[in-house]
Design a protein around this motif. Structure first.
Motif, PDB file in Angstrom:
ATOM      1  N   THR A   1       0.853  -0.998  -0.260  1.00 43.14           N
ATOM      2  CA  THR A   1      -0.789   0.137   0.154  1.00 43.14           C
ATOM      3  C   THR A   1       0.694   1.568  -0.222  1.00 43.14           C
ATOM      4  N   LEU A   2       2.149   1.314   0.840  1.00 42.61           N
ATOM      5  CA  LEU A   2       2.574   2.168   1.172  1.00 42.61           C
ATOM      6  C   LEU A   2       3.640   2.595  -0.541  1.00 42.61           C
ATOM      7  N   ASP A   3       3.757   1.333  -0.703  1.00 41.44           N
ATOM      8  CA  ASP A   3       4.854   1.265  -2.451  1.00 41.44           C
ATOM      9  C   ASP A   3       3.535   2.145  -3.890  1.00 41.44           C
ATOM     10  N   PHE A   4       2.106   1.929  -3.227  1.00 39.85           N
ATOM     11  CA  PHE A   4       1.526   2.456  -3.960  1.00 39.85           C
ATOM     12  C   PHE A   4       1.224   3.724  -4.277  1.00 39.85           C
ATOM     13  N   ALA A   5       0.658   4.446  -3.104  1.00 38.77           N
ATOM     14  CA  ALA A   5       1.184   6.163  -2.204  1.00 38.77           C
ATOM     15  C   ALA A   5       1.946   6.385  -2.563  1.00 38.77           C
ATOM     16  N   GLU A   6       3.676   5.628  -3.284  1.00 42.39           N
ATOM     17  CA  GLU A   6       4.170   6.627  -3.418  1.00 42.39           C
ATOM     18  C   GLU A   6       4.545   7.029  -4.709  1.00 42.39           C
ATOM     19  N   ARG A   7       3.683   5.820  -5.371  1.00 39.09           N
ATOM     20  CA  ARG A   7       3.932   6.253  -6.914  1.00 39.09           C
ATOM     21  C   ARG A   7       2.778   7.046  -7.396  1.00 39.09           C
ATOM     22  N   LEU A   8       2.008   6.917  -6.507  1.00 36.06           N
ATOM     23  CA  LEU A   8       0.568   8.245  -6.557  1.00 36.06           C
ATOM     24  C   LEU A   8       1.339   9.368  -6.630  1.00 36.06           C
ATOM     25  N   ALA A   9       1.963   9.382  -5.647  1.00 34.79           N
ATOM     26  CA  ALA A   9       2.787  10.784  -4.786  1.00 34.79           C
ATOM     27  C   ALA A   9       3.549  11.085  -6.142  1.00 34.79           C
ATOM     28  N   ALA A  10       4.102  10.418  -6.744  1.00 37.95           N
ATOM     29  CA  ALA A  10       6.207  10.669  -7.889  1.00 37.95           C
ATOM     30  C   ALA A  10       4.991  11.393  -9.080  1.00 37.95           C
ATOM     31  N   ILE A  11       3.774  11.212  -8.832  1.00 42.84           N
ATOM     32  CA  ILE A  11       2.680  11.736 -10.288  1.00 42.84           C
ATOM     33  C   ILE A  11       1.731  13.408  -9.583  1.00 42.84           C
ATOM     34  N   GLY A  12       2.071  13.324  -8.857  1.00 45.42           N
ATOM     35  CA  GLY A  12       1.329  14.357  -8.402  1.00 45.42           C
ATOM     36  C   GLY A  12       0.081  13.466  -8.490  1.00 45.42           C
ATOM     37  N   LYS A  13      -0.787  12.586  -8.207  1.00 43.87           N
ATOM     38  CA  LYS A  13      -2.067  12.471  -8.075  1.00 43.87           C
ATOM     39  C   LYS A  13      -2.744  12.676  -6.621  1.00 43.87           C
ATOM     40  N   PRO A  14      -3.823  13.739  -6.699  1.00 43.48           N
ATOM     41  CA  PRO A  14      -4.632  13.942  -5.647  1.00 43.48           C
ATOM     42  C   PRO A  14      -4.876  13.039  -5.076  1.00 43.48           C
ATOM     43  N   MET A  15      -4.321  12.532  -3.868  1.00 39.32           N
ATOM     44  CA  MET A  15      -5.824  11.778  -2.532  1.00 39.32           C
ATOM     45  C   MET A  15      -5.587  12.195  -1.463  1.00 39.32           C
ATOM     46  N   TRP A  16      -6.976  11.590  -1.540  1.00 34.53           N
ATOM     47  CA  TRP A  16      -7.216  11.617   0.049  1.00 34.53           C
ATOM     48  C   TRP A  16      -7.066  10.128   1.264  1.00 34.53           C
ATOM     49  N   VAL A  17      -5.846  10.257   1.840  1.00 28.23           N
ATOM     50  CA  VAL A  17      -6.556   9.450   2.944  1.00 28.23           C
ATOM     51  C   VAL A  17      -7.700   9.047   3.835  1.00 28.23           C
ATOM     52  N   ARG A  18      -7.432   7.538   4.428  1.00 27.50           N
ATOM     53  CA  ARG A  18      -8.526   7.291   5.214  1.00 27.50           C
ATOM     54  C   ARG A  18      -8.224   6.185   6.150  1.00 27.50           C
ATOM     55  N   CYS A  19      -8.072   6.207   7.294  1.00 19.52           N
ATOM     56  CA  CYS A  19      -8.165   5.682   8.525  1.00 19.52           C
ATOM     57  C   CYS A  19      -9.225   5.574   9.025  1.00 19.52           C
ATOM     58  N   VAL A  20      -8.890   3.997   9.254  1.00 22.89           N
ATOM     59  CA  VAL A  20     -10.169   3.763  10.439  1.00 22.89           C
ATOM     60  C   VAL A  20      -9.980   3.494  11.831  1.00 22.89           C
ATOM     61  N   ILE A  21     -10.471   3.998  12.781  1.00 15.60           N
ATOM     62  CA  ILE A  21      -9.484   4.044  14.508  1.00 15.60           C
ATOM     63  C   ILE A  21     -10.523   2.624  15.016  1.00 15.60           C
ATOM     64  N   VAL A  22      -9.881   2.259  15.649  1.00 17.71           N
ATOM     65  CA  VAL A  22     -10.175   1.097  16.023  1.00 17.71           C
ATOM     66  C   VAL A  22      -9.525   1.076  17.815  1.00 17.71           C
ATOM     67  N   PRO A  23     -10.327   0.775  18.520  1.00 14.19           N
ATOM     68  CA  PRO A  23     -10.258   0.945  20.021  1.00 14.19           C
ATOM     69  C   PRO A  23      -8.749  -0.509  19.921  1.00 14.19           C
ATOM     70  N   GLY A  24      -7.448   0.248  20.616  1.00 19.77           N
ATOM     71  CA  GLY A  24      -7.030  -1.246  20.867  1.00 19.77           C
ATOM     72  C   GLY A  24      -6.106  -1.624  19.580  1.00 19.77           C
TER      73      GLY A  24
END
Ligand code: SF4
Length: 248
Positions: free
Chosen positions: A153-176
Motif C-alpha cells: 500500500t505504501l509503495d502505491f502511495a509513493e507511486r501516486l505521489a511521484a505522479i502528483g495524483k491527488p489523494m485522500w487518506v482514510r484511516c479507521v480508528i479501532v480501539p486497541g
C-alpha cells in the motif's frame, strides 16, 4: 447458469446515488465485488467474493450516472468506484472512468492499494482522485487487521505521489488496534513527505457490518471491541491537523 462477463463488464454489488462520503460533492457510488483483504472491521463482507456481484457493462453504469450529471456538477461531485476492492477489476473500472471522463465527470477510486503494483497507468490517467485506505501504519497491526502486508500500500502511495495524483487518506480508528497515537503520528509525518495528500479522513470504527458477517457464517472477531470515544477521534484529528492536513 452463471452469466459470463462480456468486454468492459464487471461485477457490481450495489450502487448508491447522492453519496456524500466517498469524495467531494454528491456522488454516484459504485460498489464492486471481489477483495483480497480480510479486514476485521469490514462493513461490506458481502462484497468479498467477485461472483456474488451482478454483471454490468461500463456503458450501462456511465449511462445511469449521466441521469445525475446536473446534480453532480452543481455540487462539485462525480463518480466513485469503491468495493470490495475496485482494483480487483481494474479493466472494468478503467472503462467506467473513461466513459465518465468523456462526459466530464470527476472520478474517484477508493482502494486499499493492495493491488497497486499491477495497476496500469491507463487507469490512473482517468482517475482524478484516489481515496487510499491505510488500515494501520504498523506492519504487524496491518497484517493482523487485513491479513496482508502494509508495504504494498505504501509503495502505491509513493507511486501516486511521484505522479502528483491527488489523494485522500482514510484511516479507521479501532480501539486497541489502530488508535495508537505514536503510530498515527508516524503515519502523519510519512504522509507529509508525499506532497499529494489533500485530505485525511478519520473514520470511527462501528459494528454496523456485524449482522452481515453473521448472516454469511463468517467469524466476526470484534464483537467485544468498543467503538472509539468522541474524544479519541478528536485527538486523532487534531494530531493530523497539527501536521498541516485538512482533516474530516
Ligand atoms: S479492503 Fe474494504 S472491502 Fe476489502 S475487506 Fe477491507 S474493508 Fe472490506
Amino acid at each position: 447458469m452463471m452469466e459470463e462477463p462480456v468486454e468492459d463488464s464487471g461485477y457490481v454489488h450495489s450502487i448508491v446515488t447522492g453519496g456524500t462520503v466517498d469524495g467531494p460533492g454528491m456522488r454516484f457510488v459504485i460498489f464492486t465485488t471481489g477483495c483480497p483483504l480480510r479486514c476485521l472491521f469490514c462493513h461490506n463482507p458481502d462484497t468479498r467474493n467477485l461472483k456474488d456481484g451482478k454483471l454490468f457493462t461500463a456503458a450501462e453504469l456511465v449511462e445511469d450516472a449521466t441521469r445525475y450529471a446536473d446534480f453532480m456538477k452543481r455540487t462539485g461531485g462525480g463518480v466513485t468506484v469503491t468495493g470490495g476492492e475496485p482494483l480487483f477489476q481494474q479493466d472494468f473500472v478503467t472503462a467506467i472512468f473513461k466513459g465518465c471522463k468523456a462526459r466530464g465527470f470527476h472520478t474517484a477510486l477508493d482502494t486499499s492499494g493492495y493491488l497497486g503494483k499491477m495497476t496500469k497507468n491507463e487507469l490512473l490517467d482517468v482517475t482524478d482522485l484516489v481515496l487510499l485506505d491505510i488500515k494501520s501504519f504498523d506492519p504487524e497491526t496491518y497484517r493482523r487487521v487485513t491479513g496482508m502486508n502494509l508495504q504494498t500500500t505504501l509503495d502505491f502511495a509513493e507511486r501516486l505521489a511521484a505522479i502528483g495524483k491527488p489523494m485522500w487518506v482514510r484511516c479507521v480508528i479501532v480501539p486497541g488496534l489502530t488508535d495508537d497515537l505514536p503510530t498515527l503520528e508516524r503515519l502523519a509525518a510519512y504522509l507529509k513527505t508525499l506532497g499529494n495528500v489533500e485530505k485525511i479522513e478519520i473514520l470511527p470504527f462501528h459494528k454496523m457490518g456485524e449482522p452481515k458477517w453473521k448472516a454469511l457464517g463468517y467469524d466476526y472477531k470484534l464483537t467485544d471491541t468498543p467503538e472509539p470515544s468522541a474524544e479519541s477521534i478528536e485527538k486523532t484529528r487534531a494530531l493530523f491537523r497539527a501536521h498541516g492536513f485538512v482533516v474530516i
